[in-house]
Design a protein around this motif. Structure first.
Motif, PDB file in Angstrom:
ATOM      1  N   PRO A  40       0.835  -1.197   0.000  1.00  0.00           N
ATOM      2  CA  PRO A  40       0.000   0.000   0.000  1.00  0.00           C
ATOM      3  C   PRO A  40       0.873   1.252   0.000  1.00  0.00           C
ATOM      4  N   GLY A  41       0.599   2.179  -0.903  1.00  0.00           N
ATOM      5  CA  GLY A  41       1.352   3.437  -0.937  1.00  0.00           C
ATOM      6  C   GLY A  41       2.612   3.396  -1.778  1.00  0.00           C
ATOM      7  N   ALA A  42       2.933   2.252  -2.386  1.00  0.00           N
ATOM      8  CA  ALA A  42       4.174   2.132  -3.166  1.00  0.00           C
ATOM      9  C   ALA A  42       4.150   3.027  -4.401  1.00  0.00           C
ATOM     10  N   GLY A  58      -0.987   3.089  -8.113  1.00  0.00           N
ATOM     11  CA  GLY A  58      -2.023   3.893  -8.760  1.00  0.00           C
ATOM     12  C   GLY A  58      -1.427   5.099  -9.484  1.00  0.00           C
ATOM     13  N   THR A  59      -0.520   5.806  -8.811  1.00  0.00           N
ATOM     14  CA  THR A  59       0.121   6.990  -9.409  1.00  0.00           C
ATOM     15  C   THR A  59       0.779   6.620 -10.732  1.00  0.00           C
ATOM     16  N   GLN A  60       1.525   5.545 -10.737  1.00  0.00           N
ATOM     17  CA  GLN A  60       2.257   5.150 -11.941  1.00  0.00           C
ATOM     18  C   GLN A  60       1.326   4.538 -12.978  1.00  0.00           C
ATOM     19  N   SER A  99      -7.874  -1.032 -11.456  1.00  0.00           N
ATOM     20  CA  SER A  99      -7.571  -1.036 -10.022  1.00  0.00           C
ATOM     21  C   SER A  99      -8.717  -1.695  -9.274  1.00  0.00           C
ATOM     22  N   THR A 100      -8.455  -2.855  -8.675  1.00  0.00           N
ATOM     23  CA  THR A 100      -9.536  -3.518  -7.926  1.00  0.00           C
ATOM     24  C   THR A 100      -9.963  -2.643  -6.744  1.00  0.00           C
ATOM     25  N   GLY A 101      -9.012  -1.913  -6.154  1.00  0.00           N
ATOM     26  CA  GLY A 101      -9.362  -1.012  -5.043  1.00  0.00           C
ATOM     27  C   GLY A 101     -10.365   0.043  -5.504  1.00  0.00           C
ATOM     28  N   LEU A 142     -13.743  -1.560  -6.210  1.00  0.00           N
ATOM     29  CA  LEU A 142     -14.458  -1.910  -4.969  1.00  0.00           C
ATOM     30  C   LEU A 142     -14.987  -0.648  -4.272  1.00  0.00           C
ATOM     31  N   ARG A 143     -14.190   0.435  -4.275  1.00  0.00           N
ATOM     32  CA  ARG A 143     -14.672   1.683  -3.653  1.00  0.00           C
ATOM     33  C   ARG A 143     -15.911   2.200  -4.390  1.00  0.00           C
ATOM     34  N   SER A 144     -15.941   2.062  -5.724  1.00  0.00           N
ATOM     35  CA  SER A 144     -17.138   2.479  -6.477  1.00  0.00           C
ATOM     36  C   SER A 144     -18.333   1.622  -6.073  1.00  0.00           C
ATOM     37  N   GLY A 147      -8.866  -2.746   6.597  1.00  0.00           N
ATOM     38  CA  GLY A 147      -7.555  -2.956   5.970  1.00  0.00           C
ATOM     39  C   GLY A 147      -7.301  -4.407   5.613  1.00  0.00           C
ATOM     40  N   GLY A 148      -8.313  -5.250   5.769  1.00  0.00           N
ATOM     41  CA  GLY A 148      -8.175  -6.664   5.377  1.00  0.00           C
ATOM     42  C   GLY A 148      -8.485  -6.825   3.894  1.00  0.00           C
ATOM     43  N   LEU A 149      -8.399  -8.058   3.408  1.00  0.00           N
ATOM     44  CA  LEU A 149      -8.680  -8.310   1.992  1.00  0.00           C
ATOM     45  C   LEU A 149     -10.132  -8.720   1.784  1.00  0.00           C
ATOM     46  N   PRO A 208      -3.146  -9.583  -8.895  1.00  0.00           N
ATOM     47  CA  PRO A 208      -3.609 -10.436  -7.794  1.00  0.00           C
ATOM     48  C   PRO A 208      -2.911 -10.090  -6.471  1.00  0.00           C
ATOM     49  N   ARG A 209      -3.622 -10.369  -5.387  1.00  0.00           N
ATOM     50  CA  ARG A 209      -3.136 -10.030  -4.062  1.00  0.00           C
ATOM     51  C   ARG A 209      -3.009 -11.250  -3.154  1.00  0.00           C
ATOM     52  N   THR A 210      -3.384 -12.404  -3.682  1.00  0.00           N
ATOM     53  CA  THR A 210      -3.161 -13.673  -2.977  1.00  0.00           C
ATOM     54  C   THR A 210      -2.703 -14.677  -4.043  1.00  0.00           C
ATOM     55  N   GLY A 229      -0.888  11.154   4.080  1.00  0.00           N
ATOM     56  CA  GLY A 229      -0.886  12.509   3.502  1.00  0.00           C
ATOM     57  C   GLY A 229      -1.627  12.588   2.182  1.00  0.00           C
ATOM     58  N   ARG A 230      -2.236  11.483   1.779  1.00  0.00           N
ATOM     59  CA  ARG A 230      -2.813  11.402   0.430  1.00  0.00           C
ATOM     60  C   ARG A 230      -4.237  11.947   0.336  1.00  0.00           C
ATOM     61  N   SER A 231      -4.548  12.533  -0.817  1.00  0.00           N
ATOM     62  CA  SER A 231      -5.946  12.822  -1.163  1.00  0.00           C
ATOM     63  C   SER A 231      -6.101  12.564  -2.673  1.00  0.00           C
ATOM     64  N   ASN A 241      -2.268  -2.033   9.511  1.00  0.00           N
ATOM     65  CA  ASN A 241      -2.894  -3.344   9.295  1.00  0.00           C
ATOM     66  C   ASN A 241      -2.766  -3.762   7.827  1.00  0.00           C
ATOM     67  N   ARG A 242      -2.950  -2.814   6.912  1.00  0.00           N
ATOM     68  CA  ARG A 242      -2.809  -3.134   5.473  1.00  0.00           C
ATOM     69  C   ARG A 242      -1.392  -3.626   5.180  1.00  0.00           C
ATOM     70  N   LEU A 243      -0.389  -3.020   5.838  1.00  0.00           N
ATOM     71  CA  LEU A 243       0.999  -3.449   5.608  1.00  0.00           C
ATOM     72  C   LEU A 243       1.214  -4.879   6.127  1.00  0.00           C
ATOM     73  N   MET A 250      11.193   4.233  -3.984  1.00  0.00           N
ATOM     74  CA  MET A 250      11.659   5.319  -3.108  1.00  0.00           C
ATOM     75  C   MET A 250      12.234   6.482  -3.929  1.00  0.00           C
ATOM     76  N   GLN A 251      12.372   6.286  -5.233  1.00  0.00           N
ATOM     77  CA  GLN A 251      12.811   7.399  -6.084  1.00  0.00           C
ATOM     78  C   GLN A 251      11.665   8.407  -6.179  1.00  0.00           C
ATOM     79  N   ASN A 252      11.970   9.618  -6.699  1.00  0.00           N
ATOM     80  CA  ASN A 252      10.837  10.538  -6.876  1.00  0.00           C
ATOM     81  C   ASN A 252       9.933  10.005  -7.997  1.00  0.00           C
TER      82      ASN A 252
HETATM   83  P1  AP5 Z   1      -6.106  -0.468  -3.000  1.00  0.00           P
HETATM   84  O1  AP5 Z   1      -6.928   0.660  -3.394  1.00  0.00           O
HETATM   85  O2  AP5 Z   1      -5.435  -1.285  -4.036  1.00  0.00           O
HETATM   86  O3  AP5 Z   1      -5.030   0.057  -1.948  1.00  0.00           O
HETATM   87  P2  AP5 Z   1      -3.522  -0.382  -1.610  1.00  0.00           P
HETATM   88  O4  AP5 Z   1      -2.929  -1.549  -2.267  1.00  0.00           O
HETATM   89  O5  AP5 Z   1      -3.495  -0.400  -0.147  1.00  0.00           O
HETATM   90  O6  AP5 Z   1      -2.674   0.660  -2.292  1.00  0.00           O
HETATM   91  P3  AP5 Z   1      -2.866   2.188  -2.333  1.00  0.00           P
HETATM   92  O7  AP5 Z   1      -3.894   2.502  -3.379  1.00  0.00           O
HETATM   93  O8  AP5 Z   1      -3.058   2.740  -0.973  1.00  0.00           O
HETATM   94  O9  AP5 Z   1      -1.395   2.613  -2.805  1.00  0.00           O
HETATM   95  P4  AP5 Z   1      -0.757   2.780  -4.231  1.00  0.00           P
HETATM   96  O10 AP5 Z   1       0.363   1.806  -4.363  1.00  0.00           O
HETATM   97  O11 AP5 Z   1      -1.777   2.812  -5.328  1.00  0.00           O
HETATM   98  O12 AP5 Z   1      -0.087   4.221  -4.056  1.00  0.00           O
HETATM   99  P5  AP5 Z   1      -0.492   5.648  -4.654  1.00  0.00           P
HETATM  100  O13 AP5 Z   1      -0.024   5.732  -6.068  1.00  0.00           O
HETATM  101  O14 AP5 Z   1      -1.893   5.986  -4.358  1.00  0.00           O
HETATM  102  O15 AP5 Z   1      -6.958  -1.461  -2.086  1.00  0.00           O
HETATM  103  C1  AP5 Z   1      -7.769  -0.963  -1.037  1.00  0.00           C
HETATM  104  C2  AP5 Z   1      -8.497  -2.110  -0.354  1.00  0.00           C
HETATM  105  O16 AP5 Z   1      -9.354  -2.756  -1.305  1.00  0.00           O
HETATM  106  C3  AP5 Z   1      -7.610  -3.221   0.194  1.00  0.00           C
HETATM  107  O17 AP5 Z   1      -7.119  -2.916   1.481  1.00  0.00           O
HETATM  108  C4  AP5 Z   1      -8.597  -4.406   0.188  1.00  0.00           C
HETATM  109  O18 AP5 Z   1      -9.487  -4.316   1.268  1.00  0.00           O
HETATM  110  C5  AP5 Z   1      -9.377  -4.162  -1.090  1.00  0.00           C
HETATM  111  N1  AP5 Z   1      -8.772  -4.824  -2.261  1.00  0.00           N
HETATM  112  C6  AP5 Z   1      -8.257  -4.215  -3.371  1.00  0.00           C
HETATM  113  N2  AP5 Z   1      -7.796  -5.121  -4.242  1.00  0.00           N
HETATM  114  C7  AP5 Z   1      -8.002  -6.344  -3.668  1.00  0.00           C
HETATM  115  C8  AP5 Z   1      -7.711  -7.666  -4.066  1.00  0.00           C
HETATM  116  N3  AP5 Z   1      -7.102  -7.929  -5.244  1.00  0.00           N
HETATM  117  N4  AP5 Z   1      -8.050  -8.668  -3.228  1.00  0.00           N
HETATM  118  C9  AP5 Z   1      -8.680  -8.433  -2.054  1.00  0.00           C
HETATM  119  N5  AP5 Z   1      -8.968  -7.189  -1.595  1.00  0.00           N
HETATM  120  C10 AP5 Z   1      -8.641  -6.151  -2.406  1.00  0.00           C
HETATM  121  O19 AP5 Z   1       0.492   6.581  -3.784  1.00  0.00           O
HETATM  122  C11 AP5 Z   1       0.256   6.783  -2.403  1.00  0.00           C
HETATM  123  C12 AP5 Z   1       0.613   8.224  -2.013  1.00  0.00           C
HETATM  124  O20 AP5 Z   1       2.023   8.396  -2.133  1.00  0.00           O
HETATM  125  C13 AP5 Z   1      -0.015   9.301  -2.898  1.00  0.00           C
HETATM  126  O21 AP5 Z   1      -0.325  10.425  -2.106  1.00  0.00           O
HETATM  127  C14 AP5 Z   1       1.061   9.634  -3.907  1.00  0.00           C
HETATM  128  O22 AP5 Z   1       0.940  10.977  -4.352  1.00  0.00           O
HETATM  129  C15 AP5 Z   1       2.325   9.415  -3.081  1.00  0.00           C
HETATM  130  N6  AP5 Z   1       3.440   8.894  -3.894  1.00  0.00           N
HETATM  131  C16 AP5 Z   1       3.372   7.968  -4.891  1.00  0.00           C
HETATM  132  N7  AP5 Z   1       4.599   7.727  -5.403  1.00  0.00           N
HETATM  133  C17 AP5 Z   1       5.461   8.510  -4.694  1.00  0.00           C
HETATM  134  C18 AP5 Z   1       6.887   8.707  -4.755  1.00  0.00           C
HETATM  135  N8  AP5 Z   1       7.659   8.063  -5.642  1.00  0.00           N
HETATM  136  N9  AP5 Z   1       7.429   9.586  -3.871  1.00  0.00           N
HETATM  137  C19 AP5 Z   1       6.660  10.249  -2.962  1.00  0.00           C
HETATM  138  N10 AP5 Z   1       5.309  10.116  -2.886  1.00  0.00           N
HETATM  139  C20 AP5 Z   1       4.719   9.244  -3.725  1.00  0.00           C
END
Ligand code: AP5
Ligand code: MG
Length: 213
Positions: free
Chosen positions: A9-11, A14-16, A30-32, A35-37, A56-58, A87-89, A126-128, A170-172, A198-200
């Protein structure tokens, strides 16, 4: 070009994925986001997914496999797609192999975006995200010009229900226990690559483009 973006989460999946989708003209799945929709719409899937997502579970494998199975069959996926968060499992990875084989498709690249846990917590808390166009923001790394307003489309910025520190931790943990093993599933296939998240953001994008050509 059929791609999988993996990473905790947060890697930056989505941004990329949003940028890669524009550059290569293929949709981000994006399955996330899906699912949010569903939660927002109050659909049957949404009602089943809500509690797991908020803690924060699956969500269960059958739900997400069903969603992706339907989605990759749509016409805009014919020339490729980016799987963001699926896939996540290991069971999901196995089901995906089957879904692809049925359609004579295959994955071209699996890209694992890596980052340190403490950086991930800071990024997520810090995300929105723009509720209209989906553009992502961060209060330190990518702040909007006007507080709470999307630079691109003027839409209102929203914070996800699962983006508080307790849920992020918990997600981590869930990632380590259930999703990290998926790396083993793909690691020995020639298509697996790692990118340093970890790069920009621009350098992460450049690294991805180098791999994808
Ligand atoms: P999901 O929406 O997929 O969330 P996630 O995996 O926890 O990942 P995030 O969306 O939080 O992070 P991201 O890697 O997309 O990072 P982002 O680009 O936004 O899933 C949510 C939930 O849905 C799950 O917990 C689960 O319940 C369910 N779910 C989804 N898929 C599932 C599946 N397959 N099976 C079962 N359950 C599922 O970046 C994060 C932030 O960091 C942003 O603010 C961004 O601006 C910033 N940022 C990005 N890159 C950088 C960088 N290089 N340097 C500095 N900041 C950065
Ligand atoms: Mg995401």
């Amino acid at each position: 070009m059929n791609l999988i973006f993996m990473g905790p989460p947060g890697a930056g999946k989505g941004t990329q994925a949003r940028q890669v989708a524009v550059k290569y003209g293929i949709p981000q799945l994006s399955t996330g986001d899906m699912l949010r929709s569903a939660v927002k719409a109050g659909s049957e899937v949404g009602l089943k997914a809500k509690a797991a997502m908020e803690s924060g579970g699956l969500v269960t494998d059958d739900i997400v496999i069903g969603i992706i199975g339907d989605r990759i069959g749509e016409s805009d996926c014919a020339s490729g797609f980016i799987l963001d968060g699926f896939p996540r499992t290991v069971a999901q990875a196995e089901a995906l192999e089957k879904l692809l084989a049925e359609r004579s498709m295959k994955i071209d690249s699996v890209i694992d975006i890596t980052a340190d846990n403490e950086a991930l917590v800071a990024r997520i808390t810090g995300r929105s995200t723009c509720s209209k166009c989906g553009e992502g923001y961060h209060k330190q790394h990518k702040a909007p010009a006007k507080d709470g307003v999307c630079d691109k489309c003027g839409g209102a910025l929203a914070t996800r229900a699962d983006d508080n520190e307790e849920t992020v931790r918990n997600r981590l943990e869930v990632y380590e226990a259930q999703t990290a093993p998926v790396i083993g599933f793909y690691k020995d296939s020639g298509s697996f690559k790692t990118v340093d998240g970890m790069q920009n953001m621009d350098d992460v994008f450049a690294s991805l483009c180098n791999i994808l050509g």
